[in-house]
Motif scaffolding. Structure first.
Motif, PDB file in Angstrom:
ATOM      1  N   PHE A 169       5.640   4.823   7.215  1.00  0.00           N
ATOM      2  CA  PHE A 169       4.514   4.199   6.563  1.00  0.00           C
ATOM      3  C   PHE A 169       3.563   5.314   6.339  1.00  0.00           C
ATOM      4  N   PRO A 170       3.856   6.428   5.491  1.00  0.00           N
ATOM      5  CA  PRO A 170       2.957   7.679   5.567  1.00  0.00           C
ATOM      6  C   PRO A 170       1.526   7.452   4.966  1.00  0.00           C
ATOM      7  N   TRP A 171       1.186   6.210   4.282  1.00  0.00           N
ATOM      8  CA  TRP A 171       0.089   6.052   3.853  1.00  0.00           C
ATOM      9  C   TRP A 171      -1.038   4.974   4.704  1.00  0.00           C
TER      10      TRP A 171
ATOM     11  N   MET B 216       0.883  -1.418   0.108  1.00  0.00           N
ATOM     12  CA  MET B 216       0.021   0.028   0.052  1.00  0.00           C
ATOM     13  C   MET B 216       0.871   1.372   0.035  1.00  0.00           C
ATOM     14  N   ASN B 217       1.783   1.074   0.782  1.00  0.00           N
ATOM     15  CA  ASN B 217       2.706   2.484   0.857  1.00  0.00           C
ATOM     16  C   ASN B 217       3.689   2.531  -0.276  1.00  0.00           C
ATOM     17  N   ALA B 218       4.103   1.235  -0.808  1.00  0.00           N
ATOM     18  CA  ALA B 218       4.935   1.455  -1.983  1.00  0.00           C
ATOM     19  C   ALA B 218       3.939   2.201  -3.322  1.00  0.00           C
ATOM     20  N   LYS B 219       2.776   1.890  -3.309  1.00  0.00           N
ATOM     21  CA  LYS B 219       1.809   2.019  -4.400  1.00  0.00           C
ATOM     22  C   LYS B 219       1.209   3.474  -3.901  1.00  0.00           C
ATOM     23  N   LYS B 220       1.498   4.213  -2.827  1.00  0.00           N
ATOM     24  CA  LYS B 220       0.907   5.103  -2.251  1.00  0.00           C
ATOM     25  C   LYS B 220      -0.561   5.443  -2.469  1.00  0.00           C
ATOM     26  N   VAL B 221      -1.353   4.218  -1.803  1.00  0.00           N
ATOM     27  CA  VAL B 221      -2.834   4.217  -1.502  1.00  0.00           C
ATOM     28  C   VAL B 221      -2.986   4.410  -0.054  1.00  0.00           C
TER      29      VAL B 221
ATOM     30  N   ALA C 107      -2.686  -2.517  16.424  1.00  0.00           N
ATOM     31  CA  ALA C 107      -1.146  -2.920  16.616  1.00  0.00           C
ATOM     32  C   ALA C 107      -0.393  -1.644  16.798  1.00  0.00           C
ATOM     33  N   THR C 108       0.581  -1.468  17.329  1.00  0.00           N
ATOM     34  CA  THR C 108       1.132  -0.050  17.466  1.00  0.00           C
ATOM     35  C   THR C 108       1.938   0.477  16.099  1.00  0.00           C
ATOM     36  N   LYS C 109       2.196  -0.701  15.308  1.00  0.00           N
ATOM     37  CA  LYS C 109       3.014  -0.391  14.142  1.00  0.00           C
ATOM     38  C   LYS C 109       2.396   0.466  12.957  1.00  0.00           C
ATOM     39  N   TRP C 110       0.998   0.662  13.119  1.00  0.00           N
ATOM     40  CA  TRP C 110       0.101   1.675  12.255  1.00  0.00           C
ATOM     41  C   TRP C 110       0.399   2.945  12.442  1.00  0.00           C
ATOM     42  N   ASN C 111       0.820   3.454  13.702  1.00  0.00           N
ATOM     43  CA  ASN C 111       1.468   4.635  13.904  1.00  0.00           C
ATOM     44  C   ASN C 111       2.886   4.877  13.644  1.00  0.00           C
ATOM     45  N   ASP C 112       3.139   5.090  12.534  1.00  0.00           N
ATOM     46  CA  ASP C 112       4.467   5.116  11.817  1.00  0.00           C
ATOM     47  C   ASP C 112       4.659   6.302  10.597  1.00  0.00           C
ATOM     48  N   PRO C 113       4.294   7.397  10.666  1.00  0.00           N
ATOM     49  CA  PRO C 113       4.055   8.257   9.711  1.00  0.00           C
ATOM     50  C   PRO C 113       5.135   8.525   8.866  1.00  0.00           C
ATOM     51  N   LYS C 114       6.609   8.203   9.601  1.00  0.00           N
ATOM     52  CA  LYS C 114       7.992   8.546   9.167  1.00  0.00           C
ATOM     53  C   LYS C 114       7.893   7.326   7.938  1.00  0.00           C
TER      54      LYS C 114
END
Length: 296
Positions: A36-38, A13-18, A27-34
């Motif tokens: 995984f900004p998408w 999703m992040n590579a394709k900017k979706v 999961a805590t990892k969804w809060n990682d805008p640096k």
């Protein structure tokens, strides 16, 4: 829905900017805008929740012997990390057993029996609904009487407590951020009136008592807010920009005092919880709204 399916598409999703918005997992990892900004979660993250339980145990039961049952995946391990972090150096020795189970197991009865044998007086139950109901039933069956903490994922009266039996569920402690649709005290609440009206008109076959229905509605209301703020500029970049600038948004189903806030550096929309205890046929709130500060 769930940590494993969303993890599987996370990088793609992040590579394709979706925009991967309001992922239905804590999961805590969804809060990682640096990195995984998408991707953005919605519900309070799992580590926040068990940190709050840990604070409560340290304050109210400083000599507790803690037994933990957790699902052997990212979801279970996230919760476990929050607990051990929250207990700190002194508290870690309070854990007498950490027992994991696989989702492929038909029953967790043997794990419950094993945990009881430790003599623990506090049980931390990190399970999904099917296994949570099994655990509540088995604990009653073998007459184990620990202080029982049940993760919010499985706090639904409709899908867990009722099937497990109200009589078996008394005094279980959990944490909430949503209004409980099975609690008649919300019947005249404007936000819940909108929810009930929506269910009646657009999803009559849905179970109003299922906590999952309330989550879905709350996430959808949040998405409507984001799209409305976008106006006519419906680019992917603007959708993420608006999702990352929500201020005190209340989708109608959050508990009083809890609101949605995001920023370009904070992709955790909800970071507040209130402790609840099961009494009779419903959850009762106690204590203050507690904020947990757990980064991605």
């Amino acid at each position: 829905l769930g940590t494993p399916p969303n993890s599987a598409i996370h990088k793609y999703m992040n590579a394709k900017k979706v925009p991967q918005l309001f992922v239905a997992t804590g999961a805590t990892k969804w809060n990682d805008p640096k990195h995984f900004p998408w991707t953005m979660g919605w519900q309070p993250n799992y580590q926040s929740e068990t940190q709050i339980y840990a604070k409560y145990i340290m304050k109210m039961m400083p000599n507790a012997k803690i037994a933990v049952l957790y699902q052997n995946d990212d979801y279970g391990k996230d919760y476990l990390k929050g607990l051990t972090d929250g207990l700190g150096a002194k508290g870690k020795s309070m854990i007498v057993m950490e027992e994991s189970y696989e989702t492929s197991e038909p029953t967790i009865d043997n794990h419950i029996v094993k945990l009881k044998s430790t003599g623990a007086d506090v049980f931390i139950n990190i399970t999904t609904p099917k296994f949570a109901a099994q655990a509540i039933k088995k604990i009653a069956e073998i007459d184990w009487k620990p202080t029982h903490f049940l993760n919010n994922v499985s706090a639904s009266v409709g899908s867990v407590i009722k099937p497990a039996g109200y009589e078996n569920s008394q005094d279980i402690v959990s944490a909430a951020y949503l209004k409980d649709a099975s609690d008649p005290s919300w019947n005249d609440d404007p936000g819940m009136k909108e929810f009930y009206a929506f269910m009646k008109k657009d999803f009559p076959e849905g179970n109003v008592l299922d906590g999952g229905t309330v989550v879905g509605y709350g996430a959808a209301r949040t998405l409507v807010e984001v799209l409305t703020k976008c106006g006519d500029n419906l680019t992917r970049a603007n959708i993420m920009k608006q999702a990352a600038s929500l201020k005190d948004f209340k989708p109608g189903v959050l508990l009083p005092g809890i609101a949605i806030n995001t920023s370009p550096t904070d992709f955790a929309p909800i970071s507040q919880l209130q402790l609840i205890r099961f009494k009779g046929e419903k959850w009762e709130r106690f204590g203050d709204i507690i904020s947990a500060d757990v980064g991605g």
